[in-house]
Structures are given as C-alpha cells and as structure tokens.
Design a protein around this motif. Structure first.
Motif, short mmCIF file in Angstrom:
data_model
loop_
_atom_site.label_atom_id
_atom_site.label_comp_id
_atom_site.label_asym_id
_atom_site.label_seq_id
_atom_site.Cartn_x
_atom_site.Cartn_y
_atom_site.Cartn_z
N GLU A 58 0.82 -1.22 -0.01
CA GLU A 58 -0.17 -0.03 -0.07
C GLU A 58 0.67 1.15 -0.05
OE1 GLU A 58 -2.57 1.85 3.39
OE2 GLU A 58 -3.23 -0.01 2.77
N CYS A 59 1.81 1.32 0.76
CA CYS A 59 2.90 2.22 1.01
C CYS A 59 3.50 2.61 -0.22
CB CYS A 59 3.64 2.17 2.02
SG CYS A 59 2.98 2.59 3.79
N LEU A 60 4.14 1.53 -1.11
CA LEU A 60 4.69 1.48 -2.51
C LEU A 60 3.92 2.03 -3.58
CD1 LEU A 60 6.88 -1.58 -2.01
CD2 LEU A 60 7.81 0.57 -2.32
N ALA A 61 2.33 1.64 -3.51
CA ALA A 61 1.55 2.13 -4.45
C ALA A 61 1.45 3.53 -4.29
CB ALA A 61 0.22 1.54 -4.27
N ASP A 62 1.49 4.22 -3.06
CA ASP A 62 1.38 5.73 -2.69
C ASP A 62 2.49 6.42 -2.84
OD1 ASP A 62 0.05 7.93 -1.55
OD2 ASP A 62 1.76 7.77 -0.06
N ALA A 63 3.79 5.71 -2.61
CA ALA A 63 5.13 6.26 -3.12
C ALA A 63 4.96 6.50 -4.85
CB ALA A 63 6.11 5.66 -2.38
N VAL A 64 4.90 5.34 -5.30
CA VAL A 64 5.13 5.75 -6.79
C VAL A 64 4.04 6.58 -7.41
CG1 VAL A 64 4.44 4.27 -9.07
CG2 VAL A 64 5.72 3.00 -7.09
N ALA A 65 2.90 6.83 -6.89
CA ALA A 65 2.12 7.86 -7.36
C ALA A 65 2.55 9.09 -7.19
CB ALA A 65 0.61 7.53 -6.68
N ARG A 66 3.35 9.39 -6.09
CA ARG A 66 3.91 10.59 -5.68
C ARG A 66 5.21 10.69 -6.14
NH1 ARG A 66 3.82 10.18 0.06
NH2 ARG A 66 5.29 11.92 0.20
N SER A 67 6.15 9.69 -6.59
CA SER A 67 7.33 9.77 -7.03
C SER A 67 7.42 8.69 -8.19
CB SER A 67 8.54 9.54 -5.88
OG SER A 67 8.30 10.39 -5.16
N PRO A 68 6.91 9.05 -9.47
CA PRO A 68 6.63 7.76 -10.57
C PRO A 68 8.18 7.29 -10.64
CG PRO A 68 5.65 10.03 -11.09
CD PRO A 68 6.45 10.40 -9.81
N GLU A 69 9.23 8.05 -10.20
CA GLU A 69 10.57 7.30 -10.51
C GLU A 69 10.76 6.06 -10.00
OE1 GLU A 69 10.85 10.32 -8.47
OE2 GLU A 69 9.91 11.38 -10.45
N LEU A 70 9.99 5.73 -8.84
CA LEU A 70 9.95 4.33 -8.11
C LEU A 70 9.56 3.26 -8.82
CD1 LEU A 70 9.23 5.76 -4.46
CD2 LEU A 70 11.46 5.03 -5.10
N ALA A 71 8.57 3.68 -9.77
CA ALA A 71 8.18 2.42 -10.77
C ALA A 71 9.19 1.69 -11.35
CB ALA A 71 7.14 2.98 -11.82
N ALA A 72 10.37 2.20 -11.56
CA ALA A 72 11.57 1.58 -12.07
C ALA A 72 11.99 0.34 -11.25
CB ALA A 72 12.66 2.64 -12.37
N VAL A 73 11.75 0.34 -10.00
CA VAL A 73 12.07 -0.73 -9.05
C VAL A 73 10.81 -1.32 -8.86
CG1 VAL A 73 14.27 0.15 -8.60
CG2 VAL A 73 12.36 0.50 -7.18
N TYR A 74 9.62 -0.98 -8.51
CA TYR A 74 8.40 -1.66 -8.07
C TYR A 74 7.28 -1.76 -8.97
CZ TYR A 74 4.45 -2.83 -5.26
OH TYR A 74 3.54 -3.45 -4.61
N ASP A 75 7.26 -3.05 -9.32
CA ASP A 75 6.26 -3.47 -10.24
C ASP A 75 5.13 -4.44 -9.39
OD1 ASP A 75 4.54 -4.51 -12.23
OD2 ASP A 75 6.21 -5.78 -13.21
N PRO A 76 4.10 -3.54 -9.12
CA PRO A 76 3.16 -4.28 -8.21
C PRO A 76 2.72 -5.67 -8.91
CG PRO A 76 2.37 -2.11 -8.97
CD PRO A 76 3.52 -2.32 -9.39
N ALA A 77 2.61 -5.63 -10.22
CA ALA A 77 2.06 -6.92 -10.70
C ALA A 77 2.87 -8.07 -10.58
CB ALA A 77 1.65 -6.69 -12.46
#
Length: 182
Positions: A20-39
């Motif tokens: 949940e926190c990572l989803a929020d963090a990626v929404a606020r800092s899209p660069e984090l999507a480079a390391v976190y793929d929820p799927a």
C-alpha cells in the motif's frame, strides 16, 4: 501448521502495508516505478492464497505489535521520504531467494507437494525466474537517481526493516513456544 499460519498472517499484514505504501510512493514519485512493479512483486495475494489453503484468513487475528510497528514505519516513510521504501523493498525482494529454499522443507513437514495452490505459493511463486528477477531488480535499484541523502535513507530503512523482521520472527510461536529474542 497453526504456528505457520500465525507467521503467514504476520507476513500478509506486513506485505499489505508495504505494498500500500509503495503504491502511494510510486504515485507521488513515479521514478520509483523503475524498481517496483506491483503486478510482479505483490506478495499479499500469494499470502492470502496460502492462508486460504490452510483454512485461515489474514483478518482472523490482528497483527502483532512487532508487525504493527514495522508497518507504521512504512507509513511514515511513505509520507515523509518515499524513496526510503526502496530499503524494505530490497529486503523483501532479497528474502525471496531464501524463501525458495524453505519450500522443500515446508512441503516435507506438511506432507504437501512443493508447488503452488497447496499453501506454499509465497515460497514457490516465480521460483524458475527468481535469480534473473533478483539480478534485474538489483540493477534497477543501482540505476536509481538517488542523492547521497536518499541513499542514506534507503540504507537506514533497510536496516530498520531487517531489525523489525528479526523482532517479528522472534515473537512467532514455534512448536507451541515463543522464540526468545536475545
């Protein structure tokens, strides 16, 4: 089995909070999507399936104090320094390598095949590609444009996550007893 289910519940609560926190963090800092793929990285659905296979549910009992403390840290990091969540993500992704080793022992102990769908999904999911996935994840983390301060936050969060996990595991019942933390 009852002790294992307690551990699964704690891990499910912890992963749910982190995801949940990572989803929020990626929404606020899209660069984090480079390391976190929820799927590909979400572990909560696997833990929920494992709990169901053992006739349990994540909501059957509240999380322990140790789990609640660590989940609270995730929430504070998400609010104050989203980059810090790379630390716990690194720890949980790295633990998947060790988790694969537990699958055989658990299957033997419970008389289950070392496969998904029987209560071991958390340990066996993605086993065939895990070494490659772990390497790719480490490279992605290494490629993040982190300042020195952010790198320190990630490291501190990783260490705090490990300490929290030690506390969580030490409090789990094992064979009718609780491990003493020392």
């Amino acid at each position: 089995r009852p002790e294992y289910v307690v551990g699964l519940r704690e891990l499910a609560a912890l992963h749910a909070a982190l995801e949940e926190c990572l989803a929020d963090a990626v929404a606020r800092s899209p660069e984090l999507a480079a390391v976190y793929d929820p799927a590909a990285m979400a572990r909560t659905p696997l833990l929920d399936r494992d709990l169901a296979a053992f006739g349990a549910d994540r909501g059957d009992a509240p999380p322990s104090a140790a789990t609640a403390r660590l989940a609270g840290r995730f929430r504070r990091w998400a609010a104050d320094s989203p980059w810090a969540l790379v630390g716990p993500l690194y720890i949980t992704e790295g633990s998947r390598m060790g988790s694969m080793l537990l699958a055989r022992s658990l299957s033997k102990a419970f008389g289950l095949p070392p496969a998904g769908g029987v209560g071991l999904d958390y340990h066996v999911e993605g086993m065939a590609t895990r070494p490659h996935d772990w390497k790719r994840f480490r490279e992605a983390v290494g490629g993040l444009p982190l300042s020195d301060a952010q790198q320190e936050q990630v490291l501190a969060a990783a260490v705090e996550t490990m300490d929290g996990l030690v506390e969580l595991y030490a409090a789990l019942p094992v064979g009718g007893a609780v491990l003493a933390s020392g």
